[in-house]
Design a protein around this motif. Structure first.
Motif, PDB file in Angstrom:
ATOM      1  N   ASN A   1       0.841  -1.207   0.000  1.00 44.91           N
ATOM      2  CA  ASN A   1       0.000   0.000   0.000  1.00 44.91           C
ATOM      3  C   ASN A   1       0.873   1.253   0.000  1.00 44.91           C
ATOM      4  N   ALA A   2       0.410   2.283  -0.681  1.00 49.42           N
ATOM      5  CA  ALA A   2       1.114   3.573  -0.704  1.00 49.42           C
ATOM      6  C   ALA A   2       0.075   4.689  -0.668  1.00 49.42           C
ATOM      7  N   VAL A   3       0.406   5.749   0.030  1.00 50.71           N
ATOM      8  CA  VAL A   3      -0.477   6.915   0.112  1.00 50.71           C
ATOM      9  C   VAL A   3       0.123   8.041  -0.725  1.00 50.71           C
ATOM     10  N   GLN A   4      -0.676   8.551  -1.635  1.00 47.46           N
ATOM     11  CA  GLN A   4      -0.266   9.687  -2.443  1.00 47.46           C
ATOM     12  C   GLN A   4      -0.777  10.955  -1.744  1.00 47.46           C
ATOM     13  N   ALA A   5       0.158  11.784  -1.259  1.00 49.25           N
ATOM     14  CA  ALA A   5      -0.201  12.955  -0.458  1.00 49.25           C
ATOM     15  C   ALA A   5       0.161  14.243  -1.201  1.00 49.25           C
ATOM     16  N   SER A   6      -0.407  15.357  -0.705  1.00 50.10           N
ATOM     17  CA  SER A   6      -0.053  16.675  -1.229  1.00 50.10           C
ATOM     18  C   SER A   6       1.237  17.134  -0.543  1.00 50.10           C
ATOM     19  N   TYR A   7       2.164  17.696  -1.322  1.00 53.40           N
ATOM     20  CA  TYR A   7       3.453  18.116  -0.767  1.00 53.40           C
ATOM     21  C   TYR A   7       3.451  19.587  -0.353  1.00 53.40           C
ATOM     22  N   PHE A   8       2.331  20.271  -0.580  1.00 57.68           N
ATOM     23  CA  PHE A   8       2.244  21.684  -0.211  1.00 57.68           C
ATOM     24  C   PHE A   8       0.785  22.032   0.036  1.00 57.68           C
ATOM     25  N   ASP A   9       0.570  23.125   0.756  1.00 60.18           N
ATOM     26  CA  ASP A   9      -0.797  23.592   1.021  1.00 60.18           C
ATOM     27  C   ASP A   9      -1.408  24.129  -0.263  1.00 60.18           C
ATOM     28  N   GLY A  10      -2.727  23.907  -0.421  1.00 60.58           N
ATOM     29  CA  GLY A  10      -3.374  24.461  -1.600  1.00 60.58           C
ATOM     30  C   GLY A  10      -4.768  23.923  -1.811  1.00 60.58           C
ATOM     31  N   ARG A  11      -5.332  24.310  -2.974  1.00 58.71           N
ATOM     32  CA  ARG A  11      -6.680  23.888  -3.335  1.00 58.71           C
ATOM     33  C   ARG A  11      -6.595  23.001  -4.575  1.00 58.71           C
ATOM     34  N   ILE A  12      -7.296  21.829  -4.511  1.00 60.14           N
ATOM     35  CA  ILE A  12      -7.282  20.901  -5.653  1.00 60.14           C
ATOM     36  C   ILE A  12      -8.132  21.497  -6.772  1.00 60.14           C
ATOM     37  N   GLU A  13      -7.460  21.882  -7.859  1.00 56.40           N
ATOM     38  CA  GLU A  13      -8.166  22.436  -9.016  1.00 56.40           C
ATOM     39  C   GLU A  13      -8.715  21.338  -9.914  1.00 56.40           C
ATOM     40  N   ARG A  14      -7.956  20.242 -10.027  1.00 61.45           N
ATOM     41  CA  ARG A  14      -8.398  19.136 -10.877  1.00 61.45           C
ATOM     42  C   ARG A  14      -7.878  17.824 -10.297  1.00 61.45           C
ATOM     43  N   LEU A  15      -8.775  16.836 -10.197  1.00 61.29           N
ATOM     44  CA  LEU A  15      -8.399  15.505  -9.711  1.00 61.29           C
ATOM     45  C   LEU A  15      -8.552  14.536 -10.875  1.00 61.29           C
ATOM     46  N   ASN A  16      -7.442  14.106 -11.427  1.00 60.77           N
ATOM     47  CA  ASN A  16      -7.465  13.254 -12.623  1.00 60.77           C
ATOM     48  C   ASN A  16      -7.833  11.806 -12.307  1.00 60.77           C
ATOM     49  N   VAL A  17      -7.538  11.353 -11.101  1.00 60.01           N
ATOM     50  CA  VAL A  17      -7.883   9.986 -10.682  1.00 60.01           C
ATOM     51  C   VAL A  17      -8.892  10.128  -9.548  1.00 60.01           C
ATOM     52  N   ASN A  18     -10.145   9.714  -9.793  1.00 60.06           N
ATOM     53  CA  ASN A  18     -11.202  10.070  -8.848  1.00 60.06           C
ATOM     54  C   ASN A  18     -12.159   8.935  -8.509  1.00 60.06           C
ATOM     55  N   TYR A  19     -11.792   7.675  -8.765  1.00 60.40           N
ATOM     56  CA  TYR A  19     -12.657   6.576  -8.349  1.00 60.40           C
ATOM     57  C   TYR A  19     -11.814   5.354  -7.999  1.00 60.40           C
ATOM     58  N   GLU A  20     -12.364   4.527  -7.095  1.00 61.57           N
ATOM     59  CA  GLU A  20     -11.657   3.330  -6.643  1.00 61.57           C
ATOM     60  C   GLU A  20     -11.606   2.289  -7.748  1.00 61.57           C
ATOM     61  N   GLY A  21     -10.511   1.549  -7.784  1.00 65.71           N
ATOM     62  CA  GLY A  21     -10.322   0.521  -8.794  1.00 65.71           C
ATOM     63  C   GLY A  21      -9.595   1.014 -10.028  1.00 65.71           C
ATOM     64  N   GLN A  22      -9.368   2.318 -10.126  1.00 66.51           N
ATOM     65  CA  GLN A  22      -8.690   2.889 -11.286  1.00 66.51           C
ATOM     66  C   GLN A  22      -7.207   2.538 -11.246  1.00 66.51           C
ATOM     67  N   LYS A  23      -6.651   2.174 -12.384  1.00 64.90           N
ATOM     68  CA  LYS A  23      -5.232   1.833 -12.486  1.00 64.90           C
ATOM     69  C   LYS A  23      -4.413   3.115 -12.622  1.00 64.90           C
ATOM     70  N   VAL A  24      -3.291   3.168 -11.931  1.00 62.72           N
ATOM     71  CA  VAL A  24      -2.365   4.294 -12.068  1.00 62.72           C
ATOM     72  C   VAL A  24      -0.967   3.747 -12.273  1.00 62.72           C
ATOM     73  N   ASN A  25      -0.147   4.509 -13.000  1.00 62.27           N
ATOM     74  CA  ASN A  25       1.238   4.131 -13.255  1.00 62.27           C
ATOM     75  C   ASN A  25       2.167   5.186 -12.660  1.00 62.27           C
ATOM     76  N   ARG A  26       3.352   4.762 -12.293  1.00 57.91           N
ATOM     77  CA  ARG A  26       4.336   5.681 -11.733  1.00 57.91           C
ATOM     78  C   ARG A  26       4.591   6.828 -12.706  1.00 57.91           C
ATOM     79  N   GLY A  27       4.545   8.067 -12.215  1.00 56.72           N
ATOM     80  CA  GLY A  27       4.755   9.243 -13.057  1.00 56.72           C
ATOM     81  C   GLY A  27       3.498   9.795 -13.668  1.00 56.72           C
ATOM     82  N   GLN A  28       2.339   9.112 -13.468  1.00 55.94           N
ATOM     83  CA  GLN A  28       1.081   9.580 -14.039  1.00 55.94           C
ATOM     84  C   GLN A  28       0.573  10.793 -13.257  1.00 55.94           C
TER      85      GLN A  28
END
Length: 578
Positions: free
Chosen positions: A129-156
């Motif tokens: 398991n890995a948690v993808q976190a925000s590295y700075f304070d801010g507001r999410i303008e766009r979330l490209n990955v937004n549902y469970e079960g979606q495949k992601v690749n390193r660097g995406q």
């Protein structure tokens, strides 16, 4: 005249002769029938009658049950010579219920001797398991990955964030870039600041070369896997380090099995195990036990046994049911007795088996046994049976039901060997004169509550239970002994439970415990001023091995508060308070 006399004489003779022809033969038959009738009467006299609800009742003639009033039924005959807890069944009953028996010691050894079967589920490998976190304070303008079960690749690209702090840091970089010759330390510090926010060298160089400040910054995936949880949404304000996504790599998964307490000694880390899932019943997955939970689950009495499975073909999905088989550590002992699982009844406290006590007749008796381990579809018995015993292997619950109906020792009834219940008058309690005077006030609301139970009126029960509780709470119990105080405290606890509950069955359950505490107090009063009857229903309190439930009444006639109209007259007077 003479002629008339002659005619009359001839008629009499003819009548007598005809009567002999018509009735003489029947007279012999009648004697035979009378003889048979005498034997039948003798059988009727030997016939005993019992109650289907109270099998302890035995009467020589039909009638009503003295406890519940139900019609008596013929007791099973032919049971002479049986032991206390033996039962005899007819051949027809045996055939209808398909009751089968097996003689222990005659079964051939199974190919699966020593094999332990476990059931479990596929679970995500938490090590991946890995948690993808925000590295700075801010507001999410766009979330490209937004549902469970979606495949992601390193660097995406995962999300784009507006970060005011990064806007200011970029301006510092552009300013420091013009001073890097004169103040290299400042320039280096500004670049390191951006690196700590996970900006790459390439991104930093692009900002410096363009001289333009970017408002939105991308967040890229640092691992490949499947999204198992989305922890933020577009428009959310996030802090530095706040999780956005949880990603799980399913290239390997866990198979987690439940092992029972008696199987623990046969397990160790490193054992080989074969795993089969319902989705691919013809495919076996080879694995090794990698973890055995050191903590036992108190509710299920099991421990977790885990193995790690490769899943590069993505066949195994978290949540799938799986079965595992592994060779137990203990060697197979030919002297241990193995019985089919269908022969064993388990109550949670006892393991029970029915044995055939007479090889020539269908006579059975229940026996408690101790179970060792389960091997496939068989149980190992460590005590309670011997080779040569004939046990019921099919239809065990039917035999047990017959034992219950005959009042014999059974799965739900430990039989007639239990110690007799102590009568309320046998419990000696010391009560002060002032307490006795105050306690008499409790009787009136208690009796009203009892009458409400008879009427099955839950609301009225609650009302009078509250009144009884308040009356009991007003009594000073500080001068009483610890046992006496315990009875009062428990009585108040049960009354409060009854008053705050609108479920009649739950109220009656608490009423049983209330009476077990409050009646011994009433039985030790010097003078109540009226006759009280302690009455008992043997059918109540069936969660406690049919121990029965008691109550107080000012009327000798039975009005059952535990069943109301369903069994209004079920019960009897067991003691009287003068």
């Amino acid at each position: 005249m003479n002629k008339n006399i002659l005619y009359i004489g001839i008629a009499i003779i003819i009548g007598l002769f005809s009567g002999y022809l018509l009735f003489g033969n029947k007279s012999g038959t009648s004697n035979h029938e009378l003889s048979d009738g005498h034997n039948h009467t003798k059988e009727v006299k030997n016939q005993m009658w019992t109650c289907s609800m109270h099998p302890q009742i035995m009467q020589p003639e039909p009638g009503d049950c003295p406890i519940c009033g139900m019609d008596l039924i013929p007791a099973e005959s032919g049971a002479e010579g049986l032991a206390m807890n033996e039962i005899k069944m007819t051949e027809n009953a045996m055939a209808l219920a398909n009751i089968q028996t097996t003689i222990l010691g005659n079964a051939k050894a199974s190919d699966e001797d020593g094999i332990i079967s476990l059931s479990g589920k596929i679970a995500a490998n938490e090590e991946n398991n890995a948690v993808q976190a925000s590295y700075f304070d801010g507001r999410i303008e766009r979330l490209n990955v937004n549902y469970e079960g979606q495949k992601v690749n390193r660097g995406q690209l995962l999300a784009t964030i507006y970060a005011p702090n990064l806007v200011a840091a970029q301006q510092e970089l552009i300013t420091a870039g013009s001073l890097k010759e004169s103040q290299p330390a400042l320039y280096k510090a500004v670049r390191n600041k951006l690196k700590n926010w996970k900006l790459s060298e390439k991104q930093i160089d692009a900002i410096e070369a363009s001289g333009n400040v970017r408002d939105n910054f991308p967040i890229y995936a640092t691992v490949s896997g499947t999204v198992s949880e989305v922890m933020a949404k577009e428009g959310d304000y996030v802090k530095q380090g706040q999780p956005i996504l949880r990603v799980t790599n399913l290239n390997s998964v866990w198979a987690e099995f439940d092992a029972y307490e008696n199987q623990i000694s046969n397990l160790k880390i490193g054992q080989k195990i074969k795993v089969v899932t319902n989705a691919y019943p013809n495919k076996e997955f080879d694995a090794t036990v990698s973890f055995i939970d050191p903590m036992l689950n108190n509710s299920t009495r099991t421990i977790t046994v885990r193995t790690t499975l490769k899943n590069t073909e993505d066949l195994l999905k978290p949540g799938m049911f799986v079965n595992g088989k592994l060779k137990g550590l203990t060697e197979t002992n030919s002297e241990l007795i193995s019985v089919p699982a269908t022969a064993v009844m388990w109550t949670g406290e006892r393991s029970l088996i029915y044995i055939k006590t007479n090889p020539n007749e269908p006579i059975f008796e229940m026996r408690e046994v101790t179970i060792g381990s389960r091997n496939g579809e068989n149980f190992t018995i460590t005590s309670g049976l011997e080779n040569g015993d004939e046990i019921v292997t099919n239809g065990t619950f039917t035999v047990d039901a017959a034992a219950q109906l005959q009042g014999k020792k059974s799965m739900m009834n430990k039989g007639k060997r239990d110690a007799p219940t102590m009568l309320p008058s046998q419990m000696k309690i010391d009560l002060s004169v002032s307490f006795q005077k105050d306690f008499k006030k409790v009787l009136n609301p208690y009796l009203k509550m009892k009458d409400a139970f008879v009427l099955s009126d839950a609301n009225q029960v609650s009302t009078f239970a509250k009144a009884t509780s308040e009356s009991l709470k007003s009594i000073d119990i500080n001068n009483l002994g610890k046992m006496e105080q315990s009875h009062i405290t428990k009585s108040i606890e049960m009354l409060d439970a009854i008053s705050t509950n609108d479920n009649l069955e739950n109220q009656r359950t608490n009423f049983v415990i209330l009476n077990e505490n409050i009646i011994p107090i009433a039985m030790n009063m010097d003078n109540f001023g009226a006759i009280l009857y302690v009455q008992k229903c043997p059918m109540a309190n069936n969660n406690n091995n049919n121990k029965g439930g008691i109550w107080l009444s000012t009327e000798k006639d039975i009005k059952n508060p535990y069943y109301g109209d369903a069994m209004l007259t079920c019960g009897s007077v067991i003691e009287t308070v003068q």
